[in-house]
Design a protein around this motif. Structure first.
Motif, PDB file in Angstrom:
ATOM      1  N   ASP A 154       0.825  -1.205   0.000  1.00 33.97           N
ATOM      2  CA  ASP A 154       0.000   0.000   0.000  1.00 33.97           C
ATOM      3  C   ASP A 154       0.865   1.262   0.000  1.00 33.97           C
ATOM      4  N   VAL A 155       1.916   1.267   0.816  1.00 35.53           N
ATOM      5  CA  VAL A 155       2.779   2.450   0.869  1.00 35.53           C
ATOM      6  C   VAL A 155       3.503   2.634  -0.459  1.00 35.53           C
ATOM      7  N   ARG A 156       3.947   1.530  -1.029  1.00 30.47           N
ATOM      8  CA  ARG A 156       4.648   1.617  -2.317  1.00 30.47           C
ATOM      9  C   ARG A 156       3.757   2.236  -3.389  1.00 30.47           C
ATOM     10  N   ALA A 157       2.472   1.895  -3.358  1.00 23.72           N
ATOM     11  CA  ALA A 157       1.557   2.382  -4.395  1.00 23.72           C
ATOM     12  C   ALA A 157       0.971   3.755  -4.078  1.00 23.72           C
ATOM     13  N   THR A 174       7.205  10.545  13.044  1.00 23.51           N
ATOM     14  CA  THR A 174       7.708  11.237  11.858  1.00 23.51           C
ATOM     15  C   THR A 174       8.546  10.268  11.037  1.00 23.51           C
ATOM     16  N   ILE A 175       8.256  10.163   9.756  1.00 26.51           N
ATOM     17  CA  ILE A 175       9.011   9.288   8.858  1.00 26.51           C
ATOM     18  C   ILE A 175       9.725  10.167   7.828  1.00 26.51           C
ATOM     19  N   ASP A 176      11.038  10.034   7.777  1.00 20.51           N
ATOM     20  CA  ASP A 176      11.851  10.889   6.924  1.00 20.51           C
ATOM     21  C   ASP A 176      12.067  10.244   5.558  1.00 20.51           C
ATOM     22  N   LEU A 177      11.532  10.892   4.535  1.00 19.49           N
ATOM     23  CA  LEU A 177      11.718  10.434   3.155  1.00 19.49           C
ATOM     24  C   LEU A 177      12.684  11.322   2.373  1.00 19.49           C
ATOM     25  N   GLY A 178      13.233  12.328   3.050  1.00 17.84           N
ATOM     26  CA  GLY A 178      13.991  13.339   2.322  1.00 17.84           C
ATOM     27  C   GLY A 178      15.490  13.308   2.538  1.00 17.84           C
ATOM     28  N   ASN A 179      16.022  12.217   3.088  1.00 17.52           N
ATOM     29  CA  ASN A 179      17.449  12.172   3.357  1.00 17.52           C
ATOM     30  C   ASN A 179      18.215  11.775   2.102  1.00 17.52           C
ATOM     31  N   ALA A 180      19.006  12.700   1.575  1.00 16.91           N
ATOM     32  CA  ALA A 180      19.719  12.450   0.319  1.00 16.91           C
ATOM     33  C   ALA A 180      20.757  11.345   0.473  1.00 16.91           C
ATOM     34  N   GLU A 181      21.386  11.258   1.638  1.00 19.24           N
ATOM     35  CA  GLU A 181      22.402  10.226   1.840  1.00 19.24           C
ATOM     36  C   GLU A 181      21.773   8.837   1.844  1.00 19.24           C
ATOM     37  N   ASP A 193      24.178  -3.052 -14.016  1.00 23.01           N
ATOM     38  CA  ASP A 193      23.479  -3.795 -15.064  1.00 23.01           C
ATOM     39  C   ASP A 193      22.140  -4.345 -14.596  1.00 23.01           C
ATOM     40  N   ASP A 194      21.574  -3.734 -13.552  1.00 24.80           N
ATOM     41  CA  ASP A 194      20.262  -4.142 -13.053  1.00 24.80           C
ATOM     42  C   ASP A 194      19.191  -3.590 -13.993  1.00 24.80           C
ATOM     43  N   LEU A 195      18.856  -4.383 -15.013  1.00 29.43           N
ATOM     44  CA  LEU A 195      17.962  -3.905 -16.056  1.00 29.43           C
ATOM     45  C   LEU A 195      16.555  -3.616 -15.540  1.00 29.43           C
ATOM     46  N   LEU A 196      16.100  -4.427 -14.560  1.00 30.13           N
ATOM     47  CA  LEU A 196      14.752  -4.228 -14.042  1.00 30.13           C
ATOM     48  C   LEU A 196      14.617  -2.843 -13.421  1.00 30.13           C
ATOM     49  N   HIS A 197      15.579  -2.471 -12.587  1.00 30.32           N
ATOM     50  CA  HIS A 197      15.522  -1.167 -11.933  1.00 30.32           C
ATOM     51  C   HIS A 197      15.717  -0.044 -12.954  1.00 30.32           C
ATOM     52  N   ALA A 202      10.389   7.045 -13.074  1.00 29.72           N
ATOM     53  CA  ALA A 202      10.728   7.773 -11.850  1.00 29.72           C
ATOM     54  C   ALA A 202       9.699   7.500 -10.758  1.00 29.72           C
ATOM     55  N   GLU A 203       8.447   7.388 -11.144  1.00 31.78           N
ATOM     56  CA  GLU A 203       7.389   7.108 -10.167  1.00 31.78           C
ATOM     57  C   GLU A 203       7.555   5.714  -9.569  1.00 31.78           C
ATOM     58  N   GLN A 204       7.893   4.747 -10.395  1.00 34.25           N
ATOM     59  CA  GLN A 204       8.106   3.388  -9.893  1.00 34.25           C
ATOM     60  C   GLN A 204       9.315   3.318  -8.969  1.00 34.25           C
ATOM     61  N   GLN A 205      10.388   4.011  -9.319  1.00 29.76           N
ATOM     62  CA  GLN A 205      11.558   4.027  -8.464  1.00 29.76           C
ATOM     63  C   GLN A 205      11.253   4.682  -7.124  1.00 29.76           C
ATOM     64  N   GLU A 206      10.413   5.708  -7.139  1.00 31.27           N
ATOM     65  CA  GLU A 206      10.018   6.338  -5.886  1.00 31.27           C
ATOM     66  C   GLU A 206       9.194   5.367  -5.039  1.00 31.27           C
ATOM     67  N   GLY A 207       8.371   4.546  -5.692  1.00 26.32           N
ATOM     68  CA  GLY A 207       7.625   3.526  -4.956  1.00 26.32           C
ATOM     69  C   GLY A 207       8.553   2.518  -4.302  1.00 26.32           C
ATOM     70  N   VAL A 208       9.609   2.118  -5.016  1.00 23.75           N
ATOM     71  CA  VAL A 208      10.604   1.205  -4.445  1.00 23.75           C
ATOM     72  C   VAL A 208      11.261   1.837  -3.226  1.00 23.75           C
TER      73      VAL A 208
END
Length: 387
Positions: A154-157, A174-181, A193-197, A202-208
């Motif tokens: 559910d969170v992923r979607a 509080t859940i931090d989603l903004g940490n660049a590191e 060479d991870d072709l799937l990823h 960009a939206e799917q990667q954000e879900g991951v």
């Protein structure tokens, strides 16, 4: 055996006081990355005397990593700490089987059945057998920490705002989603060479990424919640969890610390290549680093196939075969339908993994499958890959 390159061990992220330094790790010693001091297990337990939650990372199929976990647990127990085992392997839902195992009421077979080990986790129980035996013999409390799969889905979607209040309370306020590191760390685990990823939008990667943070937040927070109220200073939750959730203190530990007053720490095994006296990694990688030998992987047998989810009454089909795996060498092909392994019915991944748990490297078996509507029996030999 070729040395495995692990770029994620050499990032300049995490604790500013350690990120610019390297830590020297020697085989079968523990490096305190704050001081560079090399210590033994008893000294480690002393340095952890006021730590309430210890995150110990693992590679799930590497027996050397699990040996470190057991040694740390045993050292803390010997030092008089009341160890609570917090497990990534099980969801946070009540698990009566975990309590019954700790009380010595179940055989191993009963535990695997009642806990649904091969449905909720799937990795060979042999990797964890000695840890669970120690917990049973010393009556250690065991708790599941992970978010149920439907919560992660559910969170992923949809994101965290879509969670019901009773589920959201299982995670830090509080859940931090903004940490660049942390984002850089997560990205470092994907091969070039991870072709799937690479093919994800960009939206799917954000879900991951949201899924990764869901695991971090739920397991970190539930580890802190496992401590007794009122507080017992002798208690320590030892969290057995994938190394990616531990590295640089940016995963589960960071999400917990946002609203946790107790001291936390991290411990990660580090592989020292065969023939080398030592290796070097970022000093910020973890608070404590334990040198382990390089060994053939995985430590215990796997067949080396991925199965399609069950559709109606049809058994699952093989959709992927690992190159050089036991299945590959035996002649299994994509599209085959697995029926039986040494007479045991295979109707899905859980049944397959459960049966594989009966074998050791060097064992032989007979795999019955269907190919193009024809029954076929293949002899298989469980052999390690040497590449």
């Amino acid at each position: 055996m070729a040395e495995t390159v692990r770029p994620y061990e050499h990032l300049q992220i995490g604790d500013p006081a350690r990120r610019a330094r390297v830590a020297r790790v020697e085989l079968d010693t523990i490096t305190d990355t704050a001081s560079g001091q090399q210590i033994g297990a008893a000294a480690l337990a002393e340095k952890l005397r006021d730590v309430r939650v210890l995150f110990v990372g693992e590679e799930h199929t590497n027996g050397e990593f699990h040996r470190v976990q057991l040694a740390a647990i045993a050292a803390l127990h010997a030092a008089g700490r009341k160890v609570i085992l917090g497990l990534e392997m099980f969801p946070w839902d009540p698990q009566p089987a975990l309590d019954r195992w700790s009380r010595g009421e179940l055989t191993e077979t009963q535990f695997l059945d009642q806990s649904r080990w091969y449905e909720v986790w799937s990795h060979h129980f042999g990797h964890y057998r000695e840890i669970f035996a120690f917990a049973r013999d010393n009556r250690l409390r065991i708790v599941g920490l992970n978010a149920p799969r439907e919560v992660v889905r559910d969170v992923r979607a949809k994101g965290f705002d879509a969670l019901a209040p009773e589920i959201r309370r299982r995670m830090p306020p509080t859940i931090d989603l903004g940490n660049a590191e942390h984002r850089a760390l997560v990205q470092s685990y994907f091969d070039a060479d991870d072709l799937l990823h690479a093919k994800m939008t960009a939206e799917q990667q954000e879900g991951v990424y949201r899924a990764q943070v869901t695991w971090d937040a739920s397991m970190g927070w539930q580890a802190g919640q496992a401590l007794s109220t009122p507080s017992d200073p002798r208690e320590i939750v030892v969290v057995l969890i994938g190394g990616g959730h531990v590295a640089y203190g940016l995963g589960a530990e960071r999400q917990l610390r946002s609203a946790f007053e107790g001291r936390t720490a991290t411990l990660l095994p580090v592989t020292v290549s065969n023939g080398a006296k030592r290796t070097e990694v970022s000093a910020a990688y973890a608070n404590f680093l334990w040198g382990v030998p390089q060994t053939a992987q995985p430590t215990l047998p796997v067949l080396g196939v991925s199965l399609m989810g069950r559709i109606g009454q049809e058994p699952t089909k093989v959709i992927q075969i690992d190159a050089g795996s036991t299945a590959d060498l035996a002649g299994v092909k994509v599209g085959d339908v697995l029926r039986e392994l040494d007479g045991a019915k295979i109707d899905g991944t859980a049944a397959l993994q459960r049966k594989i748990g009966d074998y050791r490297w060097g064992d032989s078996a007979k795999l019955r499958l269907e190919r193009d509507n024809q029954s076929l029996t293949l002899p298989i030999d469980f052999r390690r890959r040497t590449d």
